[in-house]
Design a protein around this motif. Structure first.
Motif, short mmCIF file in Angstrom:
data_model
loop_
_atom_site.label_atom_id
_atom_site.label_comp_id
_atom_site.label_asym_id
_atom_site.label_seq_id
_atom_site.Cartn_x
_atom_site.Cartn_y
_atom_site.Cartn_z
N HIS A 47 1.04 31.29 -84.85
CA HIS A 47 -0.13 32.04 -84.12
C HIS A 47 0.12 33.24 -83.47
CE1 HIS A 47 -2.49 28.10 -84.21
NE2 HIS A 47 -1.41 27.59 -83.79
N LEU A 48 1.12 33.79 -83.16
CA LEU A 48 1.19 34.98 -82.61
C LEU A 48 1.87 36.30 -83.32
CD1 LEU A 48 2.14 34.20 -79.03
CD2 LEU A 48 -0.23 34.95 -80.03
N LEU A 49 2.98 35.69 -84.33
CA LEU A 49 3.57 37.05 -85.10
C LEU A 49 3.16 36.99 -86.56
CD1 LEU A 49 7.03 36.50 -83.16
CD2 LEU A 49 5.03 37.95 -82.68
N LYS A 50 2.89 35.97 -87.10
CA LYS A 50 2.57 35.83 -88.50
C LYS A 50 1.38 36.65 -88.97
CE LYS A 50 0.34 32.55 -90.81
NZ LYS A 50 0.08 31.32 -91.60
N ARG A 51 0.73 37.06 -87.80
CA ARG A 51 -0.81 37.98 -88.21
C ARG A 51 -0.18 39.35 -88.40
NH1 ARG A 51 -3.84 37.79 -82.58
NH2 ARG A 51 -2.52 36.23 -81.87
N ILE A 52 1.01 39.67 -87.83
CA ILE A 52 1.57 41.02 -87.91
C ILE A 52 2.10 41.29 -89.28
CG2 ILE A 52 3.25 42.77 -86.99
CD1 ILE A 52 3.22 41.15 -84.58
N THR A 53 2.78 40.42 -90.04
CA THR A 53 3.21 40.46 -91.30
C THR A 53 2.38 40.03 -92.39
OG1 THR A 53 4.45 38.66 -91.41
CG2 THR A 53 5.61 40.46 -90.49
N GLY A 54 1.44 39.04 -91.99
CA GLY A 54 0.51 38.45 -92.85
C GLY A 54 1.02 37.31 -94.02
N THR A 92 8.95 43.17 -90.84
CA THR A 92 9.09 41.93 -91.57
C THR A 92 9.37 40.75 -90.47
OG1 THR A 92 11.57 42.12 -91.46
CG2 THR A 92 10.46 43.29 -93.25
N ASN A 93 9.24 39.69 -91.13
CA ASN A 93 9.24 38.20 -90.43
C ASN A 93 10.78 38.14 -89.84
OD1 ASN A 93 6.82 37.40 -90.79
ND2 ASN A 93 7.59 36.04 -92.61
N ALA A 99 14.01 40.17 -83.12
CA ALA A 99 13.69 40.62 -81.76
C ALA A 99 13.47 39.21 -81.01
CB ALA A 99 12.13 41.30 -81.91
N LEU A 100 12.85 38.27 -81.38
CA LEU A 100 12.92 36.87 -80.71
C LEU A 100 14.60 36.64 -80.26
CD1 LEU A 100 10.35 34.98 -82.69
CD2 LEU A 100 10.24 35.69 -80.43
N HIS A 101 15.44 36.75 -81.12
CA HIS A 101 16.87 36.62 -80.61
C HIS A 101 17.38 37.38 -79.57
CE1 HIS A 101 20.90 35.41 -81.12
NE2 HIS A 101 21.47 36.64 -81.20
N GLU A 102 16.99 38.73 -79.57
CA GLU A 102 17.16 39.63 -78.71
C GLU A 102 16.62 38.94 -77.16
OE1 GLU A 102 16.14 43.70 -79.66
OE2 GLU A 102 17.44 43.40 -81.57
N GLU A 103 15.41 38.58 -77.16
CA GLU A 103 14.60 38.28 -75.82
C GLU A 103 15.61 36.93 -75.55
OE1 GLU A 103 12.27 39.51 -74.20
OE2 GLU A 103 12.38 41.16 -75.75
N SER A 104 16.07 36.21 -76.51
CA SER A 104 16.68 34.86 -76.03
C SER A 104 17.79 35.17 -75.36
CB SER A 104 16.90 33.91 -77.18
OG SER A 104 17.59 32.90 -77.02
N VAL A 105 18.83 35.99 -75.81
CA VAL A 105 19.96 36.42 -75.53
C VAL A 105 20.30 37.03 -74.22
CG1 VAL A 105 21.19 36.21 -77.75
CG2 VAL A 105 20.55 38.43 -76.98
N CYS A 106 19.04 37.93 -73.81
CA CYS A 106 18.99 38.77 -72.65
C CYS A 106 18.79 37.78 -71.57
CB CYS A 106 18.20 39.99 -72.72
SG CYS A 106 16.36 39.60 -72.74
N ARG A 107 18.30 36.71 -71.61
CA ARG A 107 17.75 35.82 -70.48
C ARG A 107 18.93 35.32 -69.77
NH1 ARG A 107 15.24 32.59 -73.18
NH2 ARG A 107 13.17 33.54 -72.93
#
Length: 109
Positions: A47-54, A92-93, A99-107
């Motif tokens: 819903h949020l990221l696929k539209r960036i790469t298509g 790219t996907n 980038a999601l992984h980076e958000e996860s590990v900095c929490r």
């Protein structure tokens, strides 16, 4: 007269540790949001990221997304906003998943 108030806690530590039992029991509704389940990661990516790469996630990309640590809907929003000004052809996907992984590990858990 009827007095109405709202209290929103940013995380469970604030609510459970900083409010005593007598205060907590006065809340009529207590809602807890946990991390996304595996299917939720796919839904938010679509819903949020696929539209960036298509592009649809490949099986390898899906596996990598599943291996990413705990994620919240806000993590997907942050990644989407960080990539708003990068040309779509350069994204790219797998870059989004990293980038999601980076958000996860900095929490801090």
């Amino acid at each position: 007269y009827l007095q109405i108030g709202f209290y929103f806690s940013s995380n469970r530590r604030v609510f459970k540790r900083n409010l005593d039992i007598a205060s907590r029991r006065r809340f009529n509704l207590k809602v807890e949001f946990d991390y996304l389940v595996p299917d939720g990661k796919i839904v938010f990516f679509d819903h949020l990221l696929k539209r960036i790469t298509g592009k649809e996630l490949s099986p390898a990309e899906t596996d990598e997304l599943m291996r990413t640590g705990p994620l919240t809907p806000g993590d997907f929003n942050v990644v989407m906003q960080k990539h708003m000004f990068i040309p779509e052809a350069e994204i790219t996907n797998m870059a989004l998943i990293r980038a999601l992984h980076e958000e996860s590990v900095c929490r801090i858990n």
